[in-house]
Write a protein that holds these residues in place. Structure first.
Motif, short mmCIF file in Angstrom:
data_model
loop_
_atom_site.label_atom_id
_atom_site.label_comp_id
_atom_site.label_asym_id
_atom_site.label_seq_id
_atom_site.Cartn_x
_atom_site.Cartn_y
_atom_site.Cartn_z
N ALA A 319 -0.19 -18.40 12.72
CA ALA A 319 0.01 -17.93 11.35
C ALA A 319 -1.32 -17.67 10.67
N ARG A 320 -2.29 -18.55 10.89
CA ARG A 320 -3.63 -18.34 10.33
C ARG A 320 -4.21 -17.02 10.82
N GLU A 321 -3.94 -16.70 12.10
CA GLU A 321 -4.44 -15.45 12.67
C GLU A 321 -3.81 -14.24 11.99
N VAL A 322 -2.53 -14.32 11.63
CA VAL A 322 -1.88 -13.22 10.92
C VAL A 322 -2.62 -12.93 9.61
N VAL A 323 -2.88 -13.98 8.84
CA VAL A 323 -3.54 -13.80 7.54
C VAL A 323 -4.97 -13.31 7.73
N ALA A 324 -5.67 -13.85 8.70
CA ALA A 324 -7.04 -13.40 8.96
C ALA A 324 -7.07 -11.93 9.36
N ARG A 325 -6.12 -11.52 10.19
CA ARG A 325 -6.06 -10.12 10.61
C ARG A 325 -5.76 -9.20 9.42
N LEU A 326 -4.87 -9.62 8.55
CA LEU A 326 -4.56 -8.81 7.38
C LEU A 326 -5.78 -8.63 6.50
N PHE A 327 -6.51 -9.71 6.28
CA PHE A 327 -7.71 -9.60 5.44
C PHE A 327 -8.73 -8.65 6.08
N ALA A 328 -8.92 -8.78 7.38
CA ALA A 328 -9.86 -7.89 8.07
C ALA A 328 -9.44 -6.44 7.94
N ALA A 329 -8.15 -6.17 8.10
CA ALA A 329 -7.66 -4.79 8.04
C ALA A 329 -7.85 -4.20 6.66
N TYR A 330 -7.47 -4.93 5.62
CA TYR A 330 -7.59 -4.39 4.26
C TYR A 330 -9.04 -4.27 3.83
N SER A 331 -9.89 -5.16 4.31
CA SER A 331 -11.31 -5.09 3.96
C SER A 331 -11.97 -3.87 4.60
N GLN A 332 -11.55 -3.53 5.81
CA GLN A 332 -12.15 -2.41 6.53
C GLN A 332 -11.56 -1.06 6.11
N ASP A 333 -10.30 -1.06 5.68
CA ASP A 333 -9.65 0.21 5.34
C ASP A 333 -8.75 0.00 4.12
N ALA A 334 -9.28 0.29 2.95
CA ALA A 334 -8.52 0.08 1.71
C ALA A 334 -7.30 0.98 1.63
N ALA A 335 -7.25 2.05 2.42
CA ALA A 335 -6.10 2.94 2.41
C ALA A 335 -4.82 2.24 2.88
N LEU A 336 -4.98 1.11 3.56
CA LEU A 336 -3.81 0.35 4.02
C LEU A 336 -3.13 -0.41 2.89
N LEU A 337 -3.81 -0.59 1.77
CA LEU A 337 -3.23 -1.29 0.63
C LEU A 337 -2.17 -0.40 -0.04
N PRO A 338 -1.15 -1.01 -0.64
CA PRO A 338 -0.20 -0.22 -1.44
C PRO A 338 -0.94 0.49 -2.58
N ASP A 339 -0.37 1.57 -3.07
CA ASP A 339 -1.06 2.39 -4.07
C ASP A 339 -1.54 1.59 -5.27
N ALA A 340 -0.67 0.76 -5.82
CA ALA A 340 -1.03 0.03 -7.04
C ALA A 340 -2.23 -0.88 -6.82
N TRP A 341 -2.30 -1.49 -5.64
CA TRP A 341 -3.42 -2.38 -5.33
C TRP A 341 -4.66 -1.58 -4.94
N ARG A 342 -4.49 -0.47 -4.27
CA ARG A 342 -5.64 0.35 -3.87
C ARG A 342 -6.31 0.98 -5.11
N HIS A 343 -5.52 1.45 -6.04
CA HIS A 343 -6.07 2.12 -7.21
C HIS A 343 -6.81 1.17 -8.15
N THR A 344 -6.53 -0.12 -8.06
CA THR A 344 -7.21 -1.10 -8.91
C THR A 344 -8.24 -1.93 -8.15
N LEU A 345 -8.54 -1.55 -6.91
CA LEU A 345 -9.49 -2.29 -6.09
C LEU A 345 -10.91 -2.15 -6.65
#
Length: 386
Positions: A319-345
């Motif tokens: 489970a820790r790996e799931v969360v760590a992978r999500l953080f890595a993905a969103y940090s490297q590619d903000a386009a993966l975030l939903p629109d509302a979160w991406r537009h306020t990043l």
């Protein structure tokens, strides 16, 4: 109901950070009732139904989640508050809100987010509870957050006692609306904290037995539990084991609650106000010394037998790996975030990292696994979408 002199009084509340007109159109409620209702109606509270209490992505429907745990804490808290003539509504609000800051997968997710944000202040679930309720929940037109009373925010911030070194999330809330973190909280907050202990001591044991992680002989080797089980057997000699175990859990909760009520009455004999509770220099709500030792032994056994069970530890790591992978993905590619979160990043640190952490911390277990599978094609082995 008469109110004890050391109880919190909604008519004497220290108010809200943002002033509000008292509109009769929403019903005749006290300030603490309004706080409780705002917590119950929040999105963050609803998400607790999909967040881990003990078992991550369990196959059965009968195990506790953060939501059912919070409801059980509130039931215990109201019983104790009523017996002590405290404010039940403030107690209930604190019980219901105390776990709102937990990320997906409980402490495994918390560890992953703390590691991910280590260079930018880290993450802790209690600080995130305050951040969520005071900043992230945005349902009102005139302000961010739920604009809870000082009394409720203080109780959530300090429900486990004074805070000498607040981390950034709690410090941010405290800087905007000082919560006197160096003192003990109200008695209602102390009741909420000990009700949390009573609930998870007993209900985690119940779930652990149901799941087969706890064996009966090991549980009955715990001094308090073994003594109470023998008494239950004596009273119900021909009852089936399943009924005996349910009766054991109820009995153990009752023993703990009665002990807390008696010890707290003793400690509060000379306290004349809620402010005297805050300045008492010690907890005013507590177990008696004898039961405190019994409860400490119970906790040690639960960590050894359940929380650190090899299968639990292995699942928590996945489970820790799931969360760590999500953080890595969103940090490297903000386009993966939903629109509302991406537009306020935010474009700069630490805001950027904290924004991504806020998004992940709000996820349910299922949504986190779904996003991980969508990004990486799978979730770590042993976890499954349910």
């Amino acid at each position: 109901m008469s109110r004890a002199p050391f109880a919190s009084d909604p008519d004497q509340s220290r108010g809200r950070q943002h002033g509000e007109a008292r509109g009769a159109e929403r019903g005749p409620r006290t300030e603490y009732q309004r706080d409780r209702d705002r917590i119950i109606h929040s999105i963050a509270f609803r998400r607790l139904r999909g967040k881990t209490q003990v078992f991550i992505a369990p196959e059965g429907d009968h195990y506790r989640t953060r939501l059912t745990h919070s409801l059980e804490v509130a039931q215990i808290g109201r019983v104790i508050a009523r017996a002590l003539n405290l404010d039940e509504d403030l107690t209930e609000a604190l019980c219901l809100g105390h776990d709102i800051g937990h990320p997906p997968f409980g402490h495994a997710g918390e560890r992953a987010l703390d590691e991910a944000a280590a260079r930018h202040g880290g993450f802790d679930h209690n600080g995130h509870t305050l951040r969520t309720l005071a900043h992230l929940e945005c349902t009102y037109i005139g302000f961010r957050g739920l604009n809870l009373t000082w009394d409720t925010l203080e109780g959530l911030a300090k429900h486990n006692g004074p805070v000498s070194s607040p981390r950034w999330a709690l410090r941010e809330v405290d800087d905007a609306y000082p919560l006197e973190l160096h003192t003990h909280p109200s008695l209602e907050a102390q009741v909420a904290a000990i009700s949390d202990d009573i609930a998870y001591d007993n209900h985690d044991m119940d779930d652990g037995l149901r799941a087969g992680y706890l064996q009966l002989d090991s549980v009955l080797a715990i001094p308090l539990t073994g003594t109470l089980f023998r008494e239950v057997e004596r009273r119900h000699p021909r009852a089936p084991m399943e009924r005996l175990l349910r009766e054991l859990i109820r009995t153990q909760i009752g023993v703990m609650v009665q002990d807390v009520i008696a010890e707290t009455r003793r400690r509060c004999e000379n306290l004349g106000s809620a402010d005297e509770v805050r300045s008492a220099g010690r907890a005013s709500c507590a177990f008696s010394p004898a039961l405190e030792e019994d409860e400490r032994r119970l906790k040690r056994a639960m960590y050894e037998l359940l929380y650190y069970h090899p299968e639990q530890v292995a699942t928590a790591e996945r489970a820790r790996e799931v969360v760590a992978r999500l953080f890595a993905a969103y940090s490297q590619d903000a386009a993966l975030l939903p629109d509302a979160w991406r537009h306020t990043l935010p474009g700069e640190e630490p805001g950027r990292t904290r924004h991504i952490v806020d998004f992940i911390a709000g996820m349910t277990d299922r949504y986190a696994m779904d996003r991980c599978a969508a990004i990486y094609g799978r979730v770590p082995g042993g976890l499954r979408l349910v």
